[in-house]
Design a protein around this motif. Structure first.
Motif, PDB file in Angstrom:
ATOM      1  N   VAL A  64       0.841  -1.198   0.000  1.00  0.00           N
ATOM      2  CA  VAL A  64       0.000   0.000   0.000  1.00  0.00           C
ATOM      3  C   VAL A  64       0.877   1.250   0.000  1.00  0.00           C
ATOM      4  CG1 VAL A  64      -1.677   1.356   1.323  1.00  0.00           C
ATOM      5  CG2 VAL A  64      -1.969  -1.127   1.109  1.00  0.00           C
ATOM      6  N   LYS A  65       1.874   1.282   0.868  1.00  0.00           N
ATOM      7  CA  LYS A  65       2.762   2.448   0.929  1.00  0.00           C
ATOM      8  C   LYS A  65       3.526   2.634  -0.375  1.00  0.00           C
ATOM      9  CE  LYS A  65       4.787   1.227   4.839  1.00  0.00           C
ATOM     10  NZ  LYS A  65       5.739   1.347   5.973  1.00  0.00           N
ATOM     11  N   SER A  66       3.963   1.539  -0.970  1.00  0.00           N
ATOM     12  CA  SER A  66       4.692   1.623  -2.237  1.00  0.00           C
ATOM     13  C   SER A  66       3.823   2.214  -3.339  1.00  0.00           C
ATOM     14  CB  SER A  66       5.192   0.233  -2.656  1.00  0.00           C
ATOM     15  OG  SER A  66       6.148  -0.265  -1.753  1.00  0.00           O
ATOM     16  N   VAL A  67       2.555   1.804  -3.367  1.00  0.00           N
ATOM     17  CA  VAL A  67       1.639   2.349  -4.379  1.00  0.00           C
ATOM     18  C   VAL A  67       1.430   3.841  -4.158  1.00  0.00           C
ATOM     19  CG1 VAL A  67      -0.720   2.274  -5.287  1.00  0.00           C
ATOM     20  CG2 VAL A  67       0.493   0.142  -4.790  1.00  0.00           C
ATOM     21  N   LEU A  68       1.236   4.250  -2.903  1.00  0.00           N
ATOM     22  CA  LEU A  68       1.078   5.679  -2.601  1.00  0.00           C
ATOM     23  C   LEU A  68       2.295   6.478  -3.073  1.00  0.00           C
ATOM     24  CD1 LEU A  68      -0.419   5.824   1.019  1.00  0.00           C
ATOM     25  CD2 LEU A  68      -1.524   6.576  -1.084  1.00  0.00           C
ATOM     26  N   ILE A  69       3.477   5.980  -2.756  1.00  0.00           N
ATOM     27  CA  ILE A  69       4.697   6.687  -3.143  1.00  0.00           C
ATOM     28  C   ILE A  69       4.834   6.739  -4.661  1.00  0.00           C
ATOM     29  CG2 ILE A  69       7.232   6.513  -3.087  1.00  0.00           C
ATOM     30  CD1 ILE A  69       6.896   5.505  -0.166  1.00  0.00           C
ATOM     31  N   HIS A  70       4.513   5.637  -5.334  1.00  0.00           N
ATOM     32  CA  HIS A  70       4.580   5.604  -6.799  1.00  0.00           C
ATOM     33  C   HIS A  70       3.642   6.633  -7.416  1.00  0.00           C
ATOM     34  CE1 HIS A  70       3.471   4.028 -10.843  1.00  0.00           C
ATOM     35  NE2 HIS A  70       4.776   3.822 -10.918  1.00  0.00           N
ATOM     36  N   LYS A  86      11.737   3.269  12.413  1.00  0.00           N
ATOM     37  CA  LYS A  86      13.062   2.696  12.207  1.00  0.00           C
ATOM     38  C   LYS A  86      13.533   2.808  10.763  1.00  0.00           C
ATOM     39  CE  LYS A  86      12.132  -0.710  15.852  1.00  0.00           C
ATOM     40  NZ  LYS A  86      12.941  -0.108  16.913  1.00  0.00           N
ATOM     41  N   GLY A  87      12.755   3.489   9.916  1.00  0.00           N
ATOM     42  CA  GLY A  87      13.177   3.690   8.533  1.00  0.00           C
ATOM     43  C   GLY A  87      12.703   2.614   7.578  1.00  0.00           C
ATOM     44  N   GLY A  88      11.537   2.067   7.834  1.00  0.00           N
ATOM     45  CA  GLY A  88      11.026   1.004   6.981  1.00  0.00           C
ATOM     46  C   GLY A  88      10.766   1.420   5.543  1.00  0.00           C
ATOM     47  N   ASP A  89      10.696   2.728   5.287  1.00  0.00           N
ATOM     48  CA  ASP A  89      10.417   3.189   3.922  1.00  0.00           C
ATOM     49  C   ASP A  89      11.661   3.711   3.208  1.00  0.00           C
ATOM     50  OD1 ASP A  89       7.752   2.530   4.227  1.00  0.00           O
ATOM     51  OD2 ASP A  89       7.176   4.520   4.927  1.00  0.00           O
ATOM     52  N   PHE A 150       9.033  21.174   0.927  1.00  0.00           N
ATOM     53  CA  PHE A 150       8.769  19.771   0.660  1.00  0.00           C
ATOM     54  C   PHE A 150       7.819  19.624  -0.524  1.00  0.00           C
ATOM     55  CE2 PHE A 150       9.374  19.728   5.397  1.00  0.00           C
ATOM     56  CZ  PHE A 150      10.639  19.159   5.361  1.00  0.00           C
ATOM     57  N   ASP A 151       8.075  18.578  -1.318  1.00  0.00           N
ATOM     58  CA  ASP A 151       7.142  18.200  -2.382  1.00  0.00           C
ATOM     59  C   ASP A 151       6.119  17.192  -1.872  1.00  0.00           C
ATOM     60  OD1 ASP A 151       8.501  19.505  -4.850  1.00  0.00           O
ATOM     61  OD2 ASP A 151      10.129  18.410  -3.856  1.00  0.00           O
ATOM     62  N   THR A 152       6.524  16.416  -0.875  1.00  0.00           N
ATOM     63  CA  THR A 152       5.639  15.403  -0.294  1.00  0.00           C
ATOM     64  C   THR A 152       5.891  15.311   1.205  1.00  0.00           C
ATOM     65  OG1 THR A 152       5.742  14.083  -2.332  1.00  0.00           O
ATOM     66  CG2 THR A 152       4.887  12.992  -0.371  1.00  0.00           C
ATOM     67  N   VAL A 153       4.822  15.200   1.966  1.00  0.00           N
ATOM     68  CA  VAL A 153       4.900  14.847   3.384  1.00  0.00           C
ATOM     69  C   VAL A 153       4.221  13.496   3.543  1.00  0.00           C
ATOM     70  CG1 VAL A 153       4.230  15.437   5.737  1.00  0.00           C
ATOM     71  CG2 VAL A 153       4.902  17.244   4.151  1.00  0.00           C
ATOM     72  N   SER A 154       4.903  12.571   4.198  1.00  0.00           N
ATOM     73  CA  SER A 154       4.385  11.219   4.377  1.00  0.00           C
ATOM     74  C   SER A 154       4.225  10.913   5.860  1.00  0.00           C
ATOM     75  CB  SER A 154       5.353  10.211   3.735  1.00  0.00           C
ATOM     76  OG  SER A 154       4.957   8.871   3.996  1.00  0.00           O
ATOM     77  N   MET A 155       3.054  10.416   6.243  1.00  0.00           N
ATOM     78  CA  MET A 155       2.805   9.970   7.615  1.00  0.00           C
ATOM     79  C   MET A 155       2.199   8.573   7.553  1.00  0.00           C
ATOM     80  SD  MET A 155       1.392  13.267   9.744  1.00  0.00           S
ATOM     81  CE  MET A 155       1.632  12.385  11.297  1.00  0.00           C
ATOM     82  N   GLN A 156       3.000   7.571   7.891  1.00  0.00           N
ATOM     83  CA  GLN A 156       2.570   6.188   7.748  1.00  0.00           C
ATOM     84  C   GLN A 156       2.318   5.548   9.110  1.00  0.00           C
ATOM     85  OE1 GLN A 156       1.806   5.320   4.808  1.00  0.00           O
ATOM     86  NE2 GLN A 156       2.889   6.910   3.629  1.00  0.00           N
TER      87      GLN A 156
END
Length: 325
Positions: A64-70, A86-89, A150-156
């Protein structure tokens, strides 16, 4: 003020769900305690993670996160990963070929583990900076170069902690919006309050929790009134969440319309939101995303598909994207 949580567009199945009959307790929701919870969780490594009972769910969440980032991140962009853990992304950011990453998290040990992961990345084509801070009580802007945008802010899987109260939610949104350029995106994942409230309202009188063998959700402060469970406040609606091998701490419901209205005050316009079940149904029809599902081992390939209990747990979450006006 009473709010209606039943504003979801989804009709979800609850296969094999079971009531949580454990005694109701008071849990420590202090931010420092939550940070300690994540600091104390060991970084077990790839081999051990593959032995987890929820390995398929973990893989699905990463998909899901990969699709969002793509969909929302382009090469040479600046990204703010708020609540980075811990930097999972990190590998996802590397594959997206971003230019610069700002990472912040309240759990300083987790953040240091992320820094070490970053330093050992084979494809470290982007620069990064790391800030140990509470993004729901402190502002990120004074810590940055004044020209940083920033171009993107991500909160997972972390935004819900801000809904302890309105003040924290506003600080969080200020951190999202203040350095986000016009036309930039705010993307993320979080528990779906509508799904959770509907599910607990299906429980019999006197039961304030539900789950299965891999997860449980238990409320302390709601009550039964005239056959209906009440007390779901817009802020501070706490529940205890347990997910095997992953989480065991208090969280807060995010009342969606309250969140969307607040976000609009900070110049953020909703682009989409979908429960993970619906997200799967739509995104998996796209060839590239379907191939990724197979490649990371969620479906097909050598291993079995997600269990029914993992699939039920996936329905706890939703994905979203806002655009900065």
């Amino acid at each position: 003020m009473k709010r209606n949580y039943d504003d979801s567009n989804s009709t979800l199945s609850h296969a094999n769900s079971s009531s949580n009959k454990a005694p109701r307790h008071q849990y420590d929701a202090n931010p420092a305690s939550v940070a300690q919870h994540y600091n104390d969780r060991p970084d077990v490594g790839v081999v051990k993670r593959k032995e987890s009972r929820i390995i398929r769910l973990r893989s699905f969440n990463n998909w899901v996160k990969s699709v969002l980032i793509h969909r929302y991140v382009r090469p040479r962009q600046n990204v703010f990963d708020m609540g980075c853990g811990k930097g999972g992304d990190l590998i996802k950011w590397a594959k997206a070929r971003i230019q610069h990453l700002v990472a912040a998290d309240i759990a300083n040990v987790s953040l240091e583990q992320m820094r070490k992961r970053y330093e050992t990345l084979r494809d470290r084509t982007f620069s990064a900076e790391f800030h140990a801070m509470d993004c729901y009580s402190e502002l990120i802007a004074p810590k940055l170069d004044r020209n940083m945008r920033f171009d993107t802010v991500s909160m997972q899987f972390c935004l819900h902690y801000a809904f302890e109260n309105e003040h924290k939610a506003r600080i969080m949104l200020q951190n999202v919006s203040s350095q986000l350029r016009s036309g930039g995106y705010f993307i993320g994942t979080m528990p779906d309050a509508n799904w959770i409230v509907k599910r607990v309202r299906e429980e019999p009188v006197g039961s304030f929790g539900f789950g299965n063998s891999i997860y449980s959700i238990t409320f302390d402060d709601i009550k039964d009134q005239d056959g209906t469970k009440t007390g779901f406040t817009p802020f501070g609606c706490k529940y205890m969440f347990h997910l095997v091998d992953a989480v065991d701490c208090p969280e807060y419901l995010v009342h969606w319309r309250t969140f969307e209205n607040l976000a609009a005050e900070y110049g953020l316009k909703l682009k989409f939101k979908e429960n993970f079940h619906d997200f799967y149904a739509s995104a998996s029809k796209e060839e590239e995303h379907a191939r990724l599902l197979n490649r990371i081992g969620v479906i097909g390939g050598q291993a079995p598909e997600m269990t029914e209990e993992e699939w039920e747990a996936a329905g706890i979450y939703l994905a979203f994207a806002f655009e900065k006006r």
